[in-house]
Design an enzyme around this catalytic site. Structure first.
Site, mmCIF file in Angstrom:
data_model
loop_
_atom_site.group_PDB
_atom_site.id
_atom_site.type_symbol
_atom_site.label_atom_id
_atom_site.label_comp_id
_atom_site.label_asym_id
_atom_site.label_seq_id
_atom_site.Cartn_x
_atom_site.Cartn_y
_atom_site.Cartn_z
ATOM 1 N N THR A 1 0.850 -1.184 0.000
ATOM 2 C CA THR A 1 0.000 0.000 0.000
ATOM 3 C C THR A 1 0.891 1.240 0.000
ATOM 4 O OG1 THR A 1 -1.642 -1.241 1.242
ATOM 5 C CG2 THR A 1 -1.868 1.153 1.248
ATOM 6 N N SER B 1 2.224 -10.771 -9.383
ATOM 7 C CA SER B 1 1.914 -9.884 -8.249
ATOM 8 C C SER B 1 0.428 -9.549 -8.281
ATOM 9 C CB SER B 1 2.672 -8.561 -8.367
ATOM 10 O OG SER B 1 4.051 -8.763 -8.526
ATOM 11 N N GLU C 1 -2.200 -15.306 -7.929
ATOM 12 C CA GLU C 1 -1.911 -16.461 -7.082
ATOM 13 C C GLU C 1 -2.881 -16.479 -5.902
ATOM 14 O OE1 GLU C 1 0.117 -19.051 -7.635
ATOM 15 O OE2 GLU C 1 -1.169 -19.599 -5.979
ATOM 16 N N PHE D 1 -13.855 -10.973 -0.473
ATOM 17 C CA PHE D 1 -14.926 -11.849 0.023
ATOM 18 C C PHE D 1 -14.453 -12.684 1.215
ATOM 19 C CE2 PHE D 1 -18.809 -12.333 -2.775
ATOM 20 C CZ PHE D 1 -18.630 -11.138 -3.455
ATOM 21 N N CYS E 1 -2.144 -9.698 2.496
ATOM 22 C CA CYS E 1 -3.065 -9.521 1.362
ATOM 23 C C CYS E 1 -4.387 -8.840 1.691
ATOM 24 C CB CYS E 1 -3.361 -10.873 0.739
ATOM 25 S SG CYS E 1 -1.928 -11.574 -0.063
HETATM 26 C C1 UDX Z 1 -4.919 -15.078 1.872
HETATM 27 C C2 UDX Z 1 -5.873 -15.849 0.953
HETATM 28 O O1 UDX Z 1 -6.452 -16.934 1.671
HETATM 29 C C3 UDX Z 1 -5.136 -16.356 -0.258
HETATM 30 O O2 UDX Z 1 -6.039 -16.981 -1.154
HETATM 31 C C4 UDX Z 1 -4.459 -15.192 -0.951
HETATM 32 O O3 UDX Z 1 -3.696 -15.671 -2.052
HETATM 33 C C5 UDX Z 1 -3.561 -14.457 0.016
HETATM 34 O O4 UDX Z 1 -4.299 -14.038 1.148
HETATM 35 P P1 UDX Z 1 -3.104 -15.713 3.711
HETATM 36 O O5 UDX Z 1 -3.020 -14.259 3.978
HETATM 37 O O6 UDX Z 1 -1.863 -16.485 3.558
HETATM 38 O O7 UDX Z 1 -3.955 -15.985 2.377
HETATM 39 O O8 UDX Z 1 -3.894 -16.386 4.911
HETATM 40 P P2 UDX Z 1 -5.391 -16.837 5.265
HETATM 41 O O9 UDX Z 1 -5.356 -18.263 5.639
HETATM 42 O O10 UDX Z 1 -6.363 -16.455 4.248
HETATM 43 O O11 UDX Z 1 -5.637 -16.035 6.614
HETATM 44 C C6 UDX Z 1 -5.668 -14.623 6.650
HETATM 45 C C7 UDX Z 1 -6.014 -14.145 8.033
HETATM 46 O O12 UDX Z 1 -7.356 -14.446 8.352
HETATM 47 C C8 UDX Z 1 -5.174 -14.758 9.147
HETATM 48 O O13 UDX Z 1 -4.837 -13.757 10.078
HETATM 49 C C9 UDX Z 1 -6.102 -15.799 9.750
HETATM 50 O O14 UDX Z 1 -5.798 -16.077 11.098
HETATM 51 C C10 UDX Z 1 -7.432 -15.115 9.590
HETATM 52 N N1 UDX Z 1 -8.572 -16.046 9.557
HETATM 53 C C11 UDX Z 1 -8.703 -16.959 8.549
HETATM 54 C C12 UDX Z 1 -9.547 -15.981 10.553
HETATM 55 O O15 UDX Z 1 -9.448 -15.160 11.471
HETATM 56 N N2 UDX Z 1 -10.615 -16.823 10.491
HETATM 57 C C13 UDX Z 1 -10.775 -17.743 9.489
HETATM 58 O O16 UDX Z 1 -11.783 -18.476 9.509
HETATM 59 C C14 UDX Z 1 -9.780 -17.813 8.490
#
Ligand code: UDX
Length: 451
Positions: free
Chosen positions: A77, A114, A148, A209, A259
């Protein structure tokens, strides 16, 4: 790239970076010292490295030799200028595109890996087109978008068996060239072809989402706490509806990671740019709720501990933004710990994978020896890294679980309670600990979403 190399032994994959130290780490003989901790990655790199996976700082040479170049630079950002705090900073994409334009030879397919705002490909194309016009170049380019969707901690499994692979573009031959790579291990029906703009926007939308679901369940968690409902029961009840699905309904301290927030803010910025104020403010609420949830947990701790944590020792278990990663970017632990330090708390922080130097950078404060429990409240908050949950709990008034590391599911609460000052609390922001055992050991237990 490591998984592509692993699955396609006939393709030579060269990962280049300007940062020589990082590249050296990727070439380290000791696979446990790779710069990214990701379950299974060491095995994949171990199989492919030196065979058809190479790490190098020779950027121009690798571009010149390549048929396909994946732009995989970061797009954080913006922190200043127009769109600061929301828009993506595209300077590294532009620099990379210019470098590809200059160094490429023959026909090169340029793949945006990216996460980028919609219509970035236009800029990339314009830069490449300028080089294409070079009289002595003889070079041509096609641009594809291939976002990705892997999540950290499960990256290798996500890449080996993706729900879908998305390829956006206008040049059918280029699209099919990339399809033929993924086709080595991904079933054809899981490879989606779209136009460039749909592909770019789908990535932002998927993350928006997913993050929205977390903010939704966290908002209901707060209501559960107030009403006597239990958010896990509510999540199970609504998740059984096949239209909703059971995943991503885990209430917690708020989402972190590199992300979600970035991509939503980017989406918000794009909506404003196109004059869609109502859409922008709709998505902005997902981030606001997330910030609120993080502050709410810190406030809950302070309120429970008789309205003050000044001079009190608190054990913080977990600092990564989720389990099975050493990544702390946007980790909810950062905001919660900062709030508590601001209130004068002394935090003993443990995380098996996060480097204490990273915690210091995140908290913008060097670690310091923390005062013993019961000593005169000094007023100034601070933190200290410790090696185990037990060391953290020593003399603490409360234990906070902020990351869902598997080890925290099986803590010995009798042993931990014996180390703590009474009255003692457990604040389980991930609702993973054995709450009954902690209560039996004499702790007052707060779990997210439990009324
Ligand atoms: C995310 C997306 O899932 C992925 O598809 C994209 O490419 C990158 O961003 P990531 O950031 O690695 O992946 O982790 P993710 O498992 O999605 O979790 C993100 C955050 O949400 C974490 O802090 C996790 O603890 C939290 N989370 C996830 C919750 O609080 N509750 C849930 O049910 C799921």
């Amino acid at each position: 790239m490591a998984v592509i190399a692993d699955r396609c032994p006939q393709i030579q994959v060269t990962v280049v970076d300007l940062n020589a130290e990082r590249i050296a780490a990727w070439n380290d003989d000791d696979l446990s010292r790779l710069p990214v901790y990701e379950p299974g990655l060491d095995a994949v790199v171990g199989r492919a490295r030196g065979r058809n996976l190479h790490f190098s700082t020779e950027v121009d040479a690798a571009i010149a030799a390549a048929d396909m170049v994946f732009l995989s630079v970061n797009t954080p950002t913006k922190t200043r200028g127009v769109g600061a705090g929301q828009a993506s900073d595209l300077r590294w994409i532009e620099v990379s595109a210019r470098q590809v334009a200059a160094a490429a030879q023959g026909h090169t397919i340029v793949v945006e890996k990216s996460t980028l705002p919609v219509r970035t490909a236009e800029a990339v194309k314009a830069i490449l087109a300028a080089a294409q016009g070079d009289a002595h170049g003889g070079k041509t380019f096609s641009v594809l978008s291939n976002p990705e969707f892997l999540a950290e901690g499960t990256a290798i499994a996500d890449l080996e068996a993706p729900d879908r692979v998305l390829i956006g573009g206008e040049d059918d031959a280029a699209i099919e060239a990339l399809v033929s790579i993924y086709g080595q291990w991904v079933p054809e029906e899981r490879i989606l072809r779209t136009n460039l703009w749909s592909s770019e926007l789908s990535k932002l939308t998927a993350n928006a989402f997913l993050a929205q679901r977390i903010s939704s369940i966290n908002s209901i968690a707060a209501l559960c706490e107030a009403t006597g409902a239990d958010v896990r029961e509510v999540a199970r009840a609504i998740g059984s509806d096949s239209r909703l699905g059971a995943r991503f309904l885990q209430a917690g301290p708020g989402f972190g990671g590199s992300c979600f927030q970035k991509d939503i803010l980017n989406l918000v910025y794009l909506c404003r740019h196109y004059g869609l104020e109502a859409v922008a403010s709709y998505w902005e609420q997902v981030v606001s709720l997330n910030n609120w949830q993080q502050h709410r947990i810190a406030r809950k701790v302070v309120q429970s501990l008789f309205g003050t944590v000044t001079g009190k020792r608190l054990a913080v278990l977990g600092f990564a933004f989720k389990a099975d990663t050493n990544d702390t970017r946007e980790s909810p632990a950062i905001r919660i710990c900062r709030d508590l330090i601001e209130e004068g708390a002394q935090l003993a922080i443990v995380d098996a994978k996060v480097d204490p130097a990273q915690i210091a950078r995140d908290l913008e404060q060097a670690p310091q020896e923390i005062a013993a429990a019961g000593s005169v409240p000094a007023g100034e908050g601070g933190w200290l890294p410790v090696a185990s949950a037990e060391a953290a709990a020593q003399g603490a008034d409360a234990v906070l679980i902020l990351t869902e590391w598997a080890a925290y599911r099986q803590l010995d609460w009798v042993a931990i309670a014996a180390l703590m000052r009474r009255p003692a609390w457990l604040f389980d922001a991930r609702a993973i600990a054995d709450a009954d055992a902690a209560r039996a050991a004499g702790l007052t237990v707060w779990r997210v979403g439990e009324g």
